[in-house]
Enzyme design. Structure first.
Site, PDB file in Angstrom:
ATOM      1  N   SER A  50      -4.529  -7.676   9.171  1.00  0.00           N
ATOM      2  CA  SER A  50      -5.399  -8.783   9.575  1.00  0.00           C
ATOM      3  C   SER A  50      -4.807  -9.486  10.791  1.00  0.00           C
ATOM      4  O   SER A  50      -3.689  -9.187  11.216  1.00  0.00           O
ATOM      5  CB  SER A  50      -5.585  -9.787   8.425  1.00  0.00           C
ATOM      6  OG  SER A  50      -4.350 -10.440   8.133  1.00  0.00           O
ATOM      7  N   ILE A  52      -3.463 -11.023  14.172  1.00  0.00           N
ATOM      8  CA  ILE A  52      -2.911 -10.471  15.403  1.00  0.00           C
ATOM      9  C   ILE A  52      -2.502  -9.018  15.232  1.00  0.00           C
ATOM     10  O   ILE A  52      -2.701  -8.187  16.119  1.00  0.00           O
ATOM     11  CB  ILE A  52      -1.733 -11.341  15.873  1.00  0.00           C
ATOM     12  CG1 ILE A  52      -2.257 -12.693  16.371  1.00  0.00           C
ATOM     13  CG2 ILE A  52      -0.913 -10.655  16.966  1.00  0.00           C
ATOM     14  CD1 ILE A  52      -1.189 -13.732  16.597  1.00  0.00           C
ATOM     15  N   SER A 176       7.232 -17.090  18.005  1.00  0.00           N
ATOM     16  CA  SER A 176       6.444 -18.315  18.042  1.00  0.00           C
ATOM     17  C   SER A 176       7.080 -19.304  19.010  1.00  0.00           C
ATOM     18  O   SER A 176       8.308 -19.416  19.082  1.00  0.00           O
ATOM     19  CB  SER A 176       6.364 -18.945  16.656  1.00  0.00           C
ATOM     20  OG  SER A 176       5.814 -20.253  16.718  1.00  0.00           O
ATOM     21  N   TYR A 202      10.745 -21.699   9.453  1.00  0.00           N
ATOM     22  CA  TYR A 202      10.031 -20.681  10.218  1.00  0.00           C
ATOM     23  C   TYR A 202      10.451 -20.718  11.691  1.00  0.00           C
ATOM     24  O   TYR A 202      10.720 -19.682  12.304  1.00  0.00           O
ATOM     25  CB  TYR A 202       8.532 -20.924  10.073  1.00  0.00           C
ATOM     26  CG  TYR A 202       7.641 -19.988  10.841  1.00  0.00           C
ATOM     27  CD1 TYR A 202       7.301 -18.737  10.327  1.00  0.00           C
ATOM     28  CD2 TYR A 202       7.096 -20.357  12.067  1.00  0.00           C
ATOM     29  CE1 TYR A 202       6.445 -17.878  11.018  1.00  0.00           C
ATOM     30  CE2 TYR A 202       6.249 -19.515  12.769  1.00  0.00           C
ATOM     31  CZ  TYR A 202       5.932 -18.274  12.237  1.00  0.00           C
ATOM     32  OH  TYR A 202       5.097 -17.416  12.923  1.00  0.00           O
ATOM     33  N   LYS A 206      12.308 -17.870  14.002  1.00  0.00           N
ATOM     34  CA  LYS A 206      11.782 -17.403  15.270  1.00  0.00           C
ATOM     35  C   LYS A 206      12.811 -17.548  16.399  1.00  0.00           C
ATOM     36  O   LYS A 206      12.858 -16.725  17.316  1.00  0.00           O
ATOM     37  CB  LYS A 206      10.482 -18.135  15.605  1.00  0.00           C
ATOM     38  CG  LYS A 206       9.350 -17.844  14.618  1.00  0.00           C
ATOM     39  CD  LYS A 206       9.051 -16.351  14.540  1.00  0.00           C
ATOM     40  CE  LYS A 206       8.024 -15.986  13.524  1.00  0.00           C
ATOM     41  NZ  LYS A 206       7.659 -14.551  13.516  1.00  0.00           N
ATOM     42  N   THR A 235      -5.989 -17.294  12.653  1.00  0.00           N
ATOM     43  CA  THR A 235      -5.718 -16.146  11.800  1.00  0.00           C
ATOM     44  C   THR A 235      -5.630 -16.597  10.351  1.00  0.00           C
ATOM     45  O   THR A 235      -5.374 -17.769  10.064  1.00  0.00           O
ATOM     46  CB  THR A 235      -4.393 -15.472  12.184  1.00  0.00           C
ATOM     47  OG1 THR A 235      -3.309 -16.379  11.910  1.00  0.00           O
ATOM     48  CG2 THR A 235      -4.374 -15.083  13.665  1.00  0.00           C
TER      49      THR A 235
END
Length: 320
Positions: A50, A52, A176, A202, A206, A235
């Site tokens: 799903s 990207i 990100s 997160y 990244k 998304t």
């Protein structure tokens, strides 16, 4: 300092990461960069059922590439495969079931892939997660770190020998812009200290991906490594992990296809590999990996400590 970083980053995001930001950047794209066939070239795309990942897989399949979808959910993966075949007419689309948070299984998948495939031209590390409440995987590792950093590290390092034997090898990692608010932490790789904030964990993961890309580029000059920011895209993953942000930004988010554009460009365009390896990209341009005056740079010693610790942790889960 963290308040300064967050404010500067958000203002930058409103200007550059939205759909308007993409449309402004798109005016300067060289469209012929993507007018290329990749028939005969093989691609692994993680998290490809799903968003990207699927948009990237669809674009590559349209150009004739052999696409390996590495996904966690079998039903969704098979549905994505059928959609891609139906839309592109390319039947060279294969499904592999793997949860990137399960460290030992990532090792096993990579070793099995090397046994059954003679070449791999492009690896696209797209799979990721943002778990907002602290959660451990089956091996006792913090789940965001296990998926976003350790799993990606294991998959990439294990597949490097296969990539090095292949023509025009590339590794692209979907990161990100959130990493800009974080400095690499070498003493707390799994965010075990202090308050657990899933968004900041997160972002730290990244930042770790950016550092890994820079170090791999130095160590493996025959492979073109890159890391990219897709912008703020609409998304399922964003809707699930950041519902308030998703609702607030309704109408301003990029489409999944717009978010995937730079990953596709890095994966297939001859122009992409004319740029130096190891850089961070946004809308087909290499951009800085630090905000001005944000003090997020790491010393060479800090980077080496990070690499040593990560490698030791990865090897502790390597099957005998």
């Amino acid at each position: 300092m963290s308040l300064y970083r967050n404010i500067v980053w958000f203002l930058k995001g409103m200007r550059e990461y939205t759909r308007d930001g993409y449309e402004a950047a798109h005016k300067h794209f060289v469209e012929k960069d993507l007018e290329t066939s990749v028939a005969g070239r093989s691609f692994i795309i993680t998290g490809a059922n799903s968003g990207i990942g699927k948009a990237t897989a669809m674009a590559i399949a349209k150009k004739g590439g052999t696409v390996h979808l590495v996904c966690r959910n079998k039903d969704r993966a098979e549905e994505a495969r059928e959609d891609i075949i139906k839309d592109t007419g390319n039947r060279e689309v294969y499904v592999h079931i793997l949860d990137m948070s399960e460290t030992r299984k990532v090792w096993q998948f990579a070793e099995e892939f090397k046994r059954t495939n003679t070449s791999l031209n492009v690896l696209i590390n797209n799979a990721g997660c943002m778990v907002n409440q602290k959660e451990l995987n089956v091996e006792g590792l913090e789940k965001n770190f296990a998926t976003n950093t350790l799993g990606m590290y294991i998959l990439t390092t294990s597949l490097i020998p296969l990539l090095e034997k292949s023509c025009d090898p590339r590794v692209i990692t979907v990161s990100s812009g959130g990493m800009l608010v974080q400095k690499l932490r070498t003493e707390d790789l799994q965010s075990e200290r202090g308050h657990f904030d899933g968004t900041m964990v997160y972002a730290q993961n990244k930042r770790q991906q950016v550092v890994l890309t820079q170090e791999w580029a130095k160590a493996h000059p025959s492979i073109h490594f890159s890391v990219m920011h897709p912008g703020w895209a609409d998304t399922p993953a964003v809707a699930m992990a950041m519902p308030q942000f998703y609702q607030t930004m309704a109408g301003r988010l990029r489409t999944a296809e717009q978010g995937a554009d730079t990953a596709i460009w890095l994966a297939v365009s001859p122009a992409a590999t004319s740029t130096p390896s190891g850089q961070f990209y946004q809308d087909r341009k290499a951009v800085p990996v630090h905000l001005p005056l944000a003090w997020t740079q790491s010393t060479p010693q800090e980077v080496q400590t990070f690499m040593t610790k990560l490698d030791a942790l990865a090897k502790s889960f390597q099957p005998a």
